[in-house]
Design a protein around this motif. Structure first.
Motif, PDB file in Angstrom:
ATOM      1  N   MET A   1      13.814  80.200 -12.794  1.00  0.00           N
ATOM      2  CA  MET A   1      13.679  81.649 -12.957  1.00  0.00           C
ATOM      3  C   MET A   1      13.670  81.995 -14.440  1.00  0.00           C
ATOM      4  SD  MET A   1      13.463  84.849 -12.213  1.00  0.00           S
ATOM      5  CE  MET A   1      13.410  84.760 -10.433  1.00  0.00           C
ATOM      6  N   ARG A   2      12.713  82.812 -14.840  1.00  0.00           N
ATOM      7  CA  ARG A   2      12.652  83.302 -16.215  1.00  0.00           C
ATOM      8  C   ARG A   2      13.503  84.568 -16.338  1.00  0.00           C
ATOM      9  NH1 ARG A   2       8.234  80.782 -18.787  1.00  0.00           N
ATOM     10  NH2 ARG A   2       7.019  79.538 -17.293  1.00  0.00           N
ATOM     11  N   PHE A   3      14.375  84.555 -17.312  1.00  0.00           N
ATOM     12  CA  PHE A   3      15.307  85.662 -17.499  1.00  0.00           C
ATOM     13  C   PHE A   3      14.559  86.983 -17.648  1.00  0.00           C
ATOM     14  CE2 PHE A   3      19.903  86.086 -18.948  1.00  0.00           C
ATOM     15  CZ  PHE A   3      19.958  87.444 -18.711  1.00  0.00           C
ATOM     16  N   SER A   4      13.409  86.952 -18.298  1.00  0.00           N
ATOM     17  CA  SER A   4      12.655  88.184 -18.537  1.00  0.00           C
ATOM     18  C   SER A   4      12.176  88.827 -17.238  1.00  0.00           C
ATOM     19  CB  SER A   4      11.444  87.893 -19.431  1.00  0.00           C
ATOM     20  OG  SER A   4      10.563  86.970 -18.805  1.00  0.00           O
ATOM     21  N   LYS A   5      12.121  88.062 -16.155  1.00  0.00           N
ATOM     22  CA  LYS A   5      11.666  88.576 -14.864  1.00  0.00           C
ATOM     23  C   LYS A   5      12.821  88.856 -13.895  1.00  0.00           C
ATOM     24  CE  LYS A   5       7.377  88.055 -16.132  1.00  0.00           C
ATOM     25  NZ  LYS A   5       6.565  89.251 -16.474  1.00  0.00           N
ATOM     26  N   LEU A   6      14.023  88.533 -14.311  1.00  0.00           N
ATOM     27  CA  LEU A   6      15.187  88.648 -13.421  1.00  0.00           C
ATOM     28  C   LEU A   6      15.560  90.106 -13.174  1.00  0.00           C
ATOM     29  CD1 LEU A   6      17.421  86.916 -11.989  1.00  0.00           C
ATOM     30  CD2 LEU A   6      18.788  87.227 -14.075  1.00  0.00           C
ATOM     31  N   ILE A   7      15.739  90.467 -11.906  1.00  0.00           N
ATOM     32  CA  ILE A   7      16.199  91.822 -11.568  1.00  0.00           C
ATOM     33  C   ILE A   7      17.677  91.921 -11.917  1.00  0.00           C
ATOM     34  CG2 ILE A   7      16.537  93.512  -9.730  1.00  0.00           C
ATOM     35  CD1 ILE A   7      14.231  92.181  -8.229  1.00  0.00           C
TER      36      ILE A   7
ATOM     37  N   ASP B   1      16.025  81.407 -20.356  1.00  0.00           N
ATOM     38  CA  ASP B   1      16.131  82.631 -21.161  1.00  0.00           C
ATOM     39  C   ASP B   1      14.943  82.694 -22.120  1.00  0.00           C
ATOM     40  OD1 ASP B   1      16.789  84.864 -22.565  1.00  0.00           O
ATOM     41  OD2 ASP B   1      18.896  84.329 -22.863  1.00  0.00           O
ATOM     42  N   ASP B   2      13.856  83.225 -21.608  1.00  0.00           N
ATOM     43  CA  ASP B   2      12.610  83.303 -22.386  1.00  0.00           C
ATOM     44  C   ASP B   2      12.493  84.600 -23.175  1.00  0.00           C
ATOM     45  OD1 ASP B   2      12.430  84.846 -20.096  1.00  0.00           O
ATOM     46  OD2 ASP B   2      10.281  84.508 -19.833  1.00  0.00           O
ATOM     47  N   ARG B   3      13.582  85.337 -23.302  1.00  0.00           N
ATOM     48  CA  ARG B   3      13.539  86.606 -24.027  1.00  0.00           C
ATOM     49  C   ARG B   3      13.458  86.358 -25.543  1.00  0.00           C
ATOM     50  NH1 ARG B   3      19.011  89.241 -22.092  1.00  0.00           N
ATOM     51  NH2 ARG B   3      19.650  87.123 -22.712  1.00  0.00           N
ATOM     52  N   PRO B   4      12.838  87.260 -26.291  1.00  0.00           N
ATOM     53  CA  PRO B   4      12.745  87.106 -27.760  1.00  0.00           C
ATOM     54  C   PRO B   4      13.973  87.682 -28.462  1.00  0.00           C
ATOM     55  CG  PRO B   4      11.459  89.011 -27.091  1.00  0.00           C
ATOM     56  CD  PRO B   4      12.020  88.411 -25.813  1.00  0.00           C
ATOM     57  N   ASP B   5      15.146  87.502 -27.866  1.00  0.00           N
ATOM     58  CA  ASP B   5      16.370  88.093 -28.418  1.00  0.00           C
ATOM     59  C   ASP B   5      17.046  87.146 -29.401  1.00  0.00           C
ATOM     60  OD1 ASP B   5      16.195  90.531 -27.030  1.00  0.00           O
ATOM     61  OD2 ASP B   5      17.120  89.658 -25.254  1.00  0.00           O
ATOM     62  N   SER B   6      18.053  87.676 -30.092  1.00  0.00           N
ATOM     63  CA  SER B   6      18.765  86.906 -31.112  1.00  0.00           C
ATOM     64  C   SER B   6      19.647  85.838 -30.459  1.00  0.00           C
ATOM     65  CB  SER B   6      19.640  87.841 -31.951  1.00  0.00           C
ATOM     66  OG  SER B   6      20.712  88.331 -31.155  1.00  0.00           O
ATOM     67  N   PRO B   7      20.033  84.800 -31.231  1.00  0.00           N
ATOM     68  CA  PRO B   7      20.938  83.783 -30.693  1.00  0.00           C
ATOM     69  C   PRO B   7      22.250  84.376 -30.179  1.00  0.00           C
ATOM     70  CG  PRO B   7      19.938  82.990 -32.708  1.00  0.00           C
ATOM     71  CD  PRO B   7      19.527  84.425 -32.569  1.00  0.00           C
ATOM     72  N   GLY B   8      22.780  85.390 -30.888  1.00  0.00           N
ATOM     73  CA  GLY B   8      24.041  85.994 -30.449  1.00  0.00           C
ATOM     74  C   GLY B   8      23.941  86.621 -29.085  1.00  0.00           C
ATOM     75  N   VAL B   9      22.857  87.356 -28.824  1.00  0.00           N
ATOM     76  CA  VAL B   9      22.646  87.982 -27.515  1.00  0.00           C
ATOM     77  C   VAL B   9      22.540  86.926 -26.426  1.00  0.00           C
ATOM     78  CG1 VAL B   9      21.009  89.306 -26.117  1.00  0.00           C
ATOM     79  CG2 VAL B   9      21.612  90.087 -28.413  1.00  0.00           C
ATOM     80  N   LYS B  10      21.785  85.870 -26.693  1.00  0.00           N
ATOM     81  CA  LYS B  10      21.582  84.835 -25.687  1.00  0.00           C
ATOM     82  C   LYS B  10      22.870  84.068 -25.391  1.00  0.00           C
ATOM     83  CE  LYS B  10      16.632  84.061 -26.229  1.00  0.00           C
ATOM     84  NZ  LYS B  10      15.564  83.048 -26.326  1.00  0.00           N
TER      85      LYS B  10
END
Length: 570
Positions: free
Chosen positions: A1-7, A503-512
């Motif tokens: 599952m790709r995090f960007s698509k997760l409900i 976690d395919d989001r373009p977020d920062s390391p801290g967020v991830k």
């Protein structure tokens, strides 16, 4: 599952309405959302874990000889009237009528329905034993839903019912289920203790609860760490402290101006609470009841309800006390007429008590039972407390809070007689089928695992019920090498049968990293430009502080080996 698509979205802040750790973390992790009081929607992460719990339960039920069935949620009210349990469940029973005005209930449990079903098919002793079970939605109109999934009005439950020819068969079914339950909790990573319990509205003679010890628990466990005695506070017994034993003295009136509570009276007169007798007023099935017991002891309302054989019990309201002409703060059973008096056996353990004088600001000294007053019922209606003696070995009892995560009952012939579930024995004699019932709340079990396994950062899932096994965490996705390596690794792991949250989001390391800790996925793989320079990635267990560096070429095998070892208890 790709995090960007997760409900579902993660939250940084603790929800104001969440009053337990599991509730806070499940809302913050985007696992559940409340629709109305005590009713929740399960999002993908929660549902995946719930399904894994269900599969573990199915496996253990099947191993024990269970057969899965499906029973209707809608049940005829007449079945509940026939069993006599509608009144016992009271307002917790959801009721409705169909278009033809036939009365129905939404099943809070399924003893009536399964007894009717088995009674139809089972005719001979050769048809027994049978162990039908289901995993299905239940409805109870809880007056105070709380704790997220810990106490709700709509929930999923596994309920199995045993049907045997005699008590010996019931004992064997009970043992099978006890072993199966212990296996379920071991496999879901939840430490539990089994305790004696009250059967409540379910009925029957014996029952045991499986309790997860946690500070947020709404049940109190009384236990002895010397001999292993353990019981719910509703059921627990204890050796009460000895009272003051002297030769009976003459009763005399003493002034106690403004002193109403036991603590105030004892302090004012300079005596211990053990030398006082107090009064508590209840309404049982519409009748006012005068309860008297030693001042150092609290009323166990479950024991009192059982002693009275009452369907409903509550504390009397001030107006009801006044209407009965009882003097709150100075009442006693002395000279009382026209009101049923129930006493705890502690009034026999001591002499020369202080009790109310039945007029404001006065008490009586040197009150003795049965010389000075009579009672209609006497028995153990005391709430066992830590520090009192263990009923098995005499050692000091201890207490802890816990969540009930399973309950097993010996029903006997209570329902089979009422609902006509009989079989013919080898001699041709018709006999009632002997029953047991065994329940586990799936959502409550999930919440209890979180209560038992978390830290300040978030959930720590056991591998067996984690929504995913691996949290794939690429850092700096704008780096083409990182992006391609993460994508290839995602395909390789899922191809090897590993459940991956990518976690395919373009977020920062801290967020991830914060979300990885919050969600609690057992293994985290971190892909970064720094590690890729050395042809490796970081691999870290959620419950460990330091990661290890693993060669990229070996990571899929390393993950599979570690997950296999964890699932097998290595």
């Amino acid at each position: 599952m790709r995090f960007s698509k997760l409900i579902g979205k993660t939250l940084k802040e603790i929800p104001a309405e969440a009053d337990t750790i599991s509730h806070q973390l499940m809302v913050r992790a985007g696992m559940i959302r409340q629709l109305c009081a005590g009713v929740y929607s399960y999002l993908p992460l929660a549902l995946r874990s719930l399904k894994k719990i269900e599969n573990i339960i199915r496996d253990e039920m099947d191993k024990a000889g269970g057969q899965e069935i499906g029973l209707p949620v809608l049940q005829p009210r007449e079945l509940w009237d026939k069993s006599g349990r509608a009144e016992a469940f009271g307002k917790n029973l959801f009721e409705l009528s169909d278009r033809k005005e036939r009365r129905l209930v939404l099943g809070p449990t399924h003893e009536e329905v399964i007894t009717d079903l088995v009674g139809y098919f089972v005719k001979s002793y050769r048809d027994l034993p049978v162990l039908p079970y289901q995993i299905q939605t239940k409805f109870r109109d809880e007056p105070r839903p709380r704790g997220g999934l810990i106490r709700v009005r709509e929930f999923t439950m596994k309920d199995l019912y045993s049907f045997d020819i005699d008590e010996k068969g019931l004992d064997e079914s009970y043992r099978k289920m006890r072993r199966a339950y212990q296996n379920i909790y071991r496999r879901t990573g939840l430490p539990v203790i089994m305790i004696q319990a009250d059967s409540g509205a379910i009925g029957g003679k014996d029952s045991s609860e499986f309790m997860a010890v946690t500070e947020c628990g709404e049940d109190v466990i009384i236990y002895c760490d010397k001999c292993g005695y353990a019981a719910n506070s509703e059921k627990a017994n204890s050796i009460k402290a000895e009272g003051v034993n002297q030769d009976p003295m003459v009763t005399r009136e003493v002034a106690t101006p403004g002193q109403k509570t036991i603590e105030e009276v004892a302090r004012y007169l300079g005596i211990p609470k053990v030398q006082t007798i107090k009064a508590v007023f209840y309404i049982a099935d519409g009748e006012i009841i005068f309860v008297t017991l030693r001042g150092d002891i609290e009323v166990n309302e479950i024991k009192l309800k059982n002693l009275l054989k009452a369907k409903e019990l509550r504390l009397a309201l001030p107006d009801e006390v006044k209407q009965a002409e009882l003097v709150a703060g100075s009442a006693s059973a002395i000279g009382l007429k026209g009101i049923r008096i129930v006493a705890d056996e502690s009034i026999t353990m001591g002499t020369n008590f202080v009790a109310g004088a039945n007029k404001p600001d006065y008490h009586l000294n040197n009150v003795n039972y049965p010389r000075d007053f009579k009672v209609d019922l006497i028995g153990d209606i005391a709430l066992a407390q830590a520090g009192e003696g263990c009923p098995e070995c005499g050692s000091a009892l201890k207490s802890a809070r816990g969540i009930e995560v399973g309950h097993i009952f010996k029903l006997g012939i209570l329902l089979s007689e009422k609902l006509g579930a009989y079989y013919t024995d080898a001699e041709g004699i018709s006999r009632p089928i002997v029953m047991g019932c065994y329940g586990i709340g799936i959502g409550r079990l999930l919440a209890s695992v979180i209560e038992a396994s978390h830290d300040e950062k978030g959930i720590i899932w056991p591998v067996s019920i984690a929504p995913y096994h691996v949290y794939l965490c690429p850092l700096f996705m704008e780096d083409d090498k990182v992006a391609k390596t993460a994508e290839d690794l995602y395909c390789a792991l899922t191809g090897a049968g590993v459940e991956v949250l990518y976690d395919d989001r373009p977020d920062s390391p801290g967020v991830k990293f914060n979300d990885a800790d919050l969600l609690g996925i057992p293994l985290r793989i971190t892909v970064s430009p720094r590690t890729l320079e050395k042809g490796s990635v970081e691999l870290k267990w959620r419950h460990e502080k330091k990661p290890e560096i693993v060669a990229l070429a070996d990571i899929t095998e390393a993950v599979c080996n570690r997950l296999s070892a964890a699932e097998n208890g290595a």
